[in-house]
Design an enzyme around this catalytic site. Structure first.
Site, PDB file in Angstrom:
ATOM      1  N   HIS A 207       0.926  -1.025  -0.055  1.00 18.53           N
ATOM      2  CA  HIS A 207      -0.051   0.102   0.124  1.00 18.53           C
ATOM      3  C   HIS A 207       0.944   1.461  -0.115  1.00 18.53           C
ATOM      4  O   HIS A 207       1.726   1.414   0.919  1.00 18.53           O
ATOM      5  CB  HIS A 207      -0.816  -0.042   1.207  1.00 18.53           C
ATOM      6  CG  HIS A 207      -2.008   0.893   1.227  1.00 18.53           C
ATOM      7  ND1 HIS A 207      -1.793   2.106   1.322  1.00 18.53           N
ATOM      8  CD2 HIS A 207      -3.446   0.653   0.807  1.00 18.53           C
ATOM      9  CE1 HIS A 207      -3.181   2.935   1.175  1.00 18.53           C
ATOM     10  NE2 HIS A 207      -4.018   1.921   0.778  1.00 18.53           N
ATOM     11  N   ARG A 497       2.341  -6.371 -13.088  1.00 14.07           N
ATOM     12  CA  ARG A 497       1.201  -5.375 -13.486  1.00 14.07           C
ATOM     13  C   ARG A 497       2.144  -4.122 -14.159  1.00 14.07           C
ATOM     14  O   ARG A 497       3.048  -3.890 -13.659  1.00 14.07           O
ATOM     15  CB  ARG A 497       0.634  -4.866 -12.349  1.00 14.07           C
ATOM     16  CG  ARG A 497      -0.538  -4.054 -12.674  1.00 14.07           C
ATOM     17  CD  ARG A 497      -1.569  -3.533 -11.714  1.00 14.07           C
ATOM     18  NE  ARG A 497      -1.148  -2.525 -10.633  1.00 14.07           N
ATOM     19  CZ  ARG A 497      -1.757  -1.398 -10.368  1.00 14.07           C
ATOM     20  NH1 ARG A 497      -3.176  -1.273 -10.840  1.00 14.07           N
ATOM     21  NH2 ARG A 497      -1.179  -0.611  -9.368  1.00 14.07           N
ATOM     22  N   GLU A 609     -10.872  -0.518 -15.369  1.00 17.47           N
ATOM     23  CA  GLU A 609     -10.773   0.455 -14.186  1.00 17.47           C
ATOM     24  C   GLU A 609     -11.964   1.701 -14.187  1.00 17.47           C
ATOM     25  O   GLU A 609     -12.607   1.787 -13.174  1.00 17.47           O
ATOM     26  CB  GLU A 609      -9.401   0.973 -14.000  1.00 17.47           C
ATOM     27  CG  GLU A 609      -8.213  -0.005 -13.787  1.00 17.47           C
ATOM     28  CD  GLU A 609      -7.157   0.544 -13.547  1.00 17.47           C
ATOM     29  OE1 GLU A 609      -6.918   1.007 -12.354  1.00 17.47           O
ATOM     30  OE2 GLU A 609      -6.186   0.368 -14.333  1.00 17.47           O
ATOM     31  N   ASP A 650     -10.387   3.332  -9.233  1.00 13.18           N
ATOM     32  CA  ASP A 650     -10.412   4.414 -10.259  1.00 13.18           C
ATOM     33  C   ASP A 650     -11.918   4.475 -10.854  1.00 13.18           C
ATOM     34  O   ASP A 650     -12.236   5.912 -11.244  1.00 13.18           O
ATOM     35  CB  ASP A 650      -9.438   3.929 -11.418  1.00 13.18           C
ATOM     36  CG  ASP A 650      -7.893   4.255 -11.187  1.00 13.18           C
ATOM     37  OD1 ASP A 650      -7.496   5.282 -11.112  1.00 13.18           O
ATOM     38  OD2 ASP A 650      -7.485   3.455 -10.595  1.00 13.18           O
ATOM     39  N   ARG A 688     -10.069  -4.619  -4.723  1.00 12.23           N
ATOM     40  CA  ARG A 688     -10.523  -3.928  -3.902  1.00 12.23           C
ATOM     41  C   ARG A 688      -9.440  -3.529  -2.873  1.00 12.23           C
ATOM     42  O   ARG A 688      -8.383  -3.955  -2.644  1.00 12.23           O
ATOM     43  CB  ARG A 688     -11.523  -4.977  -2.947  1.00 12.23           C
ATOM     44  CG  ARG A 688     -12.793  -5.519  -3.649  1.00 12.23           C
ATOM     45  CD  ARG A 688     -13.607  -6.324  -3.073  1.00 12.23           C
ATOM     46  NE  ARG A 688     -14.675  -6.809  -3.436  1.00 12.23           N
ATOM     47  CZ  ARG A 688     -15.666  -6.202  -3.731  1.00 12.23           C
ATOM     48  NH1 ARG A 688     -16.097  -5.046  -3.043  1.00 12.23           N
ATOM     49  NH2 ARG A 688     -17.079  -6.630  -4.195  1.00 12.23           N
ATOM     50  N   ARG A 819      -3.567   9.533  -8.266  1.00 10.59           N
ATOM     51  CA  ARG A 819      -4.031   8.164  -7.826  1.00 10.59           C
ATOM     52  C   ARG A 819      -5.117   8.060  -6.961  1.00 10.59           C
ATOM     53  O   ARG A 819      -5.221   8.997  -6.225  1.00 10.59           O
ATOM     54  CB  ARG A 819      -3.038   7.149  -7.195  1.00 10.59           C
ATOM     55  CG  ARG A 819      -1.748   6.969  -8.466  1.00 10.59           C
ATOM     56  CD  ARG A 819      -0.767   5.819  -7.889  1.00 10.59           C
ATOM     57  NE  ARG A 819       0.146   5.386  -9.048  1.00 10.59           N
ATOM     58  CZ  ARG A 819      -0.207   4.514  -9.845  1.00 10.59           C
ATOM     59  NH1 ARG A 819      -0.987   3.757  -9.828  1.00 10.59           N
ATOM     60  NH2 ARG A 819       0.635   4.024 -10.754  1.00 10.59           N
TER      61      ARG A 819
END
Length: 985
Positions: A207, A497, A609, A650, A688, A819
């Site tokens: 995170h 990713r 997204e 998003d 999530r 973000r």
């Protein structure tokens, strides 16, 4: 931390009489509150009384520990001063006064006491603010630890037969099986068969706003273990009880003496090490315990236990693989994290094998399979070259601390000794490579795949069962087999990713180099056809050693694909394409894997997204499903299902709450239908976040409200770094979390909710459009909204903190480039949580004004999706504090921007009113008093932190270069508020 005592702003100290008066008032109010609680009998009241007493117990131990640190002879007996800062001279008098006022506020949360806190904070200097913020941070962390322990305690009590806690802890295997059989008409065989097909993959992410340091999280885990032990203190002797309290105090003091503020940003490797440590410390032990619980529950309904090849749980990670917008995650970092994960997995397996060497001292002849395995895998340093039995015993490497001999009459030990040697060699090899060093050797047998590790374990298990020794077969050996199936040789699979535009840049560089033109200008149809032709072709498109004339970013992307090919597919999970929009986005990744030499491809999961991408998702997937090469490619990736990732963060930031959840629901429905039409199984990957604004909240409720068919025994979901500790920090927390996932998926698979009626769908569509218009009108179209956002929240100041390795923006720009995580983070700090509810009130109010209140009530009562949506919004509204938000506005927002705040607060008032009308409740969360009381418990400790933060922000904005003391004060308030809210964002 060593605190100094600055002078009182007025030059004088509070008199002892004044402080005594405040103390007496606090004690009287607290006693009155406790007496009132004892007189009530509801579960919520009893639960709150126990929880609040535990919080005070830990607070008292903490304060006693500080006094004990200052002076020998900690006060005891009647002279002990509990729940106050009296006698702690290292804490300034102004801080002690604020703490006393906060205790008054805790006992009587009135406007008068709130204003008294506000006034006191305005008089404090930077050093006082820093100390106060740290103190309240500690108190909130205590409350969180106590609550986590209490949650597990309730769950444990219910499983022991205490039905009084059913309202909050009834999501057990036994209750689920009973409900399915008695109320849903399921048989025991149907339940067991569903479990055999079930798999939950939990994907841990780093995170970027993780507020707590790993040093503190580790100590808190130890403190949680001690609190759990304290729950069973009735079994301890007086000496043991005293020692336990001393250990708790030492843990509390250790946390207090640790600076909570990071001096440096964590690296991706730091984040990965933290993720692995959680697996090692708690999840490793919890996995076999969960299987035991499932087997026991099956036994209770007369069903057979799960076979050893059943895999309910698997684990993956983005830590070290998520390079979307994070330039610090390079191909070299990914490679090192791979070896680090494998090394730490093998260390865990080594310990288990060592333990089995003691357990499986079984004499007898080996089975044919055992003998064959021993012949193939014999090691020169374990067996003689011909495997003969010249003597009754044969020299071998130490397997315990005093005996150096291994008998050939113990075939299980023979196999385990060989396994241990190979594990030791693998550990040394991967440890060197994880540190960027040359390994001590490059040849010799090592474990390179999970199959090699699990094969001998299954052979031993089969042999024990065949010889009638089921107890030995199904003990520690079976636990280890299940661990290997869940964790594999790499402990966690590493997802990769990357953003879709980076792959397009790579293809642009390739086509330009080959003289084929500008790839980025080609229409989608042309891209898909060219990509398909190259995937079908046997000739390489590029010389793999060729150096392209390209940007460093493109070269890094190519190097990443080379590392994937070098390491091999087994170590990885999915390749996630963020901001995916079309079929070509997916085919590009497959072509790059082919060109860089991957024999087996990673499965590619497009991540849809934004609102537009979610709407377009079915079209993109249909084009893939209609592609002949793609339909045949599943053998190449070693799976029969298509994975699609759904982005919650998003879409909510882009269009607001109602539109986000509704477009996600519709996209899932259509993807399920499309996959069934093309006979391709679908596995949805839910991205999530920790907070409700990013798709977080109770997973049990979220899973059961998914559209029918979207969870067919499989679930892949991200676990954000900020909530990992809460759900997986201790063994018992893990067990509880695993049980809730397993039962929720089982129910959603066997008894999915019926599709909503057309009236419900039409109403939701209208509210989605109305809510989106209201949200975007405020966030994206209101002049100066960005200025208001940056004034009332600490968004700009948050960039100064060393929370995560990833930048807060993908690129320069306004809110559209920010973000979703820092967007929610900033609003959470002010306790306004605006992105969660803005637009919801307007949407509901429009329907109510048009005479559709009863329809909304029916939707809430009959449609799990809508009920979940409303209740999650309601839960966040219960956390919103208008008084706190207005403190920020009054202290930080320029007067010319105040009309924006007026509109925001008007929408808030409208949302609260309409949610109450839909639920039929006069008070938010009145149907869930347990949760409401937990919020109430934190409020007296969180409110002072918000006032302190507003004061610090005002001081910081007066200068271009805020002092280190101000920045550390700000960081402490951020951590404290995050602890009070339960998430950063």
């Amino acid at each position: 931390l060593c605190f100094t005592r600055p002078p009182h702003p007025s030059g004088q100290s509070k008199t002892g009489g004044q402080r005594g008066l405040i103390n007496n008032r606090v004690r009287r109010m607290t006693d009155k509150m406790v007496t009132a609680q004892r007189g009530k009998s509801s579960f919520a009241d009893r639960d709150y009384f126990i929880l609040s007493n535990d919080v005070k117990f830990l607070r008292n131990l903490f304060l006693q520990a500080i006094r004990g640190e200052e002076a020998e002879g900690t006060r005891r007996g009647k002279d002990r001063r509990e729940d106050t800062l009296e006698g702690i001279q290292s804490i300034p008098s102004e801080v002690r006064d604020l703490f006393k006022i906060s205790l008054l506020y805790e006992a009587e949360p009135t406007d008068k006491n709130f204003k008294a806190m506000h006034t006191r904070v305005l008089q404090m200097n930077a050093a006082d603010i820093k100390t106060s913020a740290r103190l309240f941070l500690e108190m909130l962390q205590h409350a969180n630890l106590v609550e986590r322990n209490h949650r597990v305690r309730r769950w444990r009590d219910y499983k022991r037969g205490d039905v009084s806690v059913k309202s909050s802890s009834s999501q057990t295997l036994q209750d689920t099986f009973k409900d399915l059989m008695q109320n849903k008409g399921m048989t025991k065989d149907q339940i067991r068969d569903a479990l055999l097909r079930q798999n939950t993959e939990l994907v841990f992410t780093a995170h970027p706003t993780q507020a707590a340091r790993r040093s503190i999280l580790t100590k808190q885990s130890e403190l949680s273990r001690l609190l759990e032990k304290h729950d069973c203190s009735s079994l301890l002797t007086p000496t043991q009880k005293t020692e336990l309290l001393t250990q708790i105090q030492a843990a509390l003091l250790g946390i207090w003496q640790t600076n909570p503020v990071r001096r440096h940003k964590p690296t991706p490797e730091d984040e990965a090490r933290y993720g692995l440590s959680v697996v090692e410390q708690s999840i490793w032990e919890a996995v076999p315990e969960h299987y035991h619980a499932v087997d026991y529950a099956l036994k209770e309904i007369g069903a057979d236990p799960l076979p050893i090849d059943c895999c309910l749980l698997t684990f993956a990670s983005w830590m070290g693989g998520d390079r979307d917008g994070n330039p610090f995650v390079t191909h070299d970092i990914t490679k090192r994290i791979f070896y680090l994960s494998q090394m730490r997995a093998c260390k865990l397996y080594y310990t288990e094998v060592e333990s089995l060497l003691w357990t499986l001292s079984v004499h007898g002849e080996p089975t044919d399979k055992m003998r064959q395995w021993l012949t193939v895998n014999q090691e020169n340093d374990v067996l003689t070259s011909d495997g003969s039995r010249k003597d009754a015993e044969q020299k071998t490497k130490h397997w315990d601390f005093y005996r150096t001999e291994q008998t050939f009459e113990e075939p299980y030990r023979q196999m385990l000794v060989i396994m241990r040697v190979v594990l030791e060699r693998t550990i040394k090899y991967t440890e060197a490579l994880s540190g960027g060093k040359e390994p001590p050797f490059k040849e010799g047998k090592m474990y390179r795949c999970t199959a090699d590790l699990i094969e001998p374990l299954k052979i031993m298990h089969e042999a024990l069962e065949e010889s009638g020794q089921q107890l030995l077969a199904n003990g520690a050996l079976k636990d280890l087999i299940r661990r290997v199936q869940s964790f594999g040789i790499n402990l966690v699979k590493l997802d990769i990713r990357q953003e879709s535009t980076r792959h397009e840049e790579v293809m642009e560089a390739i086509t330009s180099h080959l003289g084929l033109g500008s790839y980025s200008t080609w229409p989608e149809e042309t891209k898909v056809q060219w990509l398909t032709n190259e995937l079908i072709s046997n000739r390489p498109l590029l010389n793999r050693n060729m150096q392209l004339d390209c940007s460093p970013e493109v070269q890094e992307a190519l190097d990443t694909f080379r590392v994937i090919a070098e390491i091999g597919a087994e170590a990885f999970g999915a390749y996630i394409i963020s901001m995916a929009q079309s079929a070509s986005d997916v085919l590009e990744v497959h072509l790059l894997q082919k060109e860089m030499g991957s024999k087996k491809h990673l499965r590619v999961a497009p991540l849809f997204e934004t609102k537009a991408d979610l709407i377009n998702a079915p079209k993109a997937m249909k084009e893939l499903y209609s592609n002949d090469w793609y339909r045949r490619h599943f053998d190449l990736v070693g799976t029969d299902h298509q994975e699609v990732m759904m982005g919650y963060s998003d879409s909510a930031k882009d269009a607001g709450r109602f539109t986000s959840v509704w477009e996600l629901f519709k996209a899932q429905e259509e993807l399920v239908r499309l996959s069934a039409e093309h006979k391709i199984p679908l596995n949805l990957f839910h991205g999530r976040g920790g907070s409700v604004g990013r798709g977080g909240g109770p997973q049990y409720l979220a899973i059961k409200s998914q559209p029918a068919g979207s969870i067919a025994g499989r679930l892949r979901v991200t676990i954000q770094g900020e909530v990992i500790e809460n759900y997986f920090g201790t063994l018992r927390s893990c067990e509880l979390t695993f049980e809730r996932y397993t039962t929720a998926i089982l129910q959603a698979s066997l008894t999915p909710p019926p599709p909503p009626s057309q009236d419900f769908r039409d109403a939701m569509q209208r509210m989605s459009e109305c809510g989106c218009d209201a949200y975007r009108s405020m966030v994206y179209e209101t002049p100066n909204f960005v200025d208001y956002f940056r004034a009332i929240t600490p968004e700009q100041e948050l960039k100064l903190l060393n929370f995560g390795s990833r930048p807060s923006k993908r690129k320069a720009g306004g809110i559209e480039t920010l973000r979703a995580i820092p967007w929610m983070f900033a609003w959470t700090q002010t306790r306004l949580h605006m992105p969660v509810w803005y637009g919801v009130g307007t949407a509901l109010d429009t329907e109510i004004t048009n005479g559709n209140l009863q329809l909304l009530k029916d939707m809430y009562a009959q449609w799990p999706f809508f009920q979940s949506t409303i209740e999650l919004v309601e839960a966040v509204l219960a956390k919103v504090d208008i008084s706190i938000a207005k403190v920020y506005e009054q202290m930080l927002v320029p007067v010319d921007l105040s009309p924006i705040g007026t509109s925001v607060f008007a929408e808030l008032e409208k949302t609260v009113k309409c949610v109450k009308m839909v639920t039929g409740r006069d008070e938010l969360l009145s149907n869930n008093q347990v949760i409401k009381r937990m919020y109430d418990l934190r409020k007296p400790m969180t409110d002072p932190l918000n006032i302190l933060q507003a004061k610090v922000l005002k001081e910081m904005r007066r200068t271009e270069n805020p002092s280190a003391e101000l920045q550390e004060s700000f960081a402490a308030t951020v951590q404290g508020i995050a602890a009070g809210m339960g998430w950063t964002g």
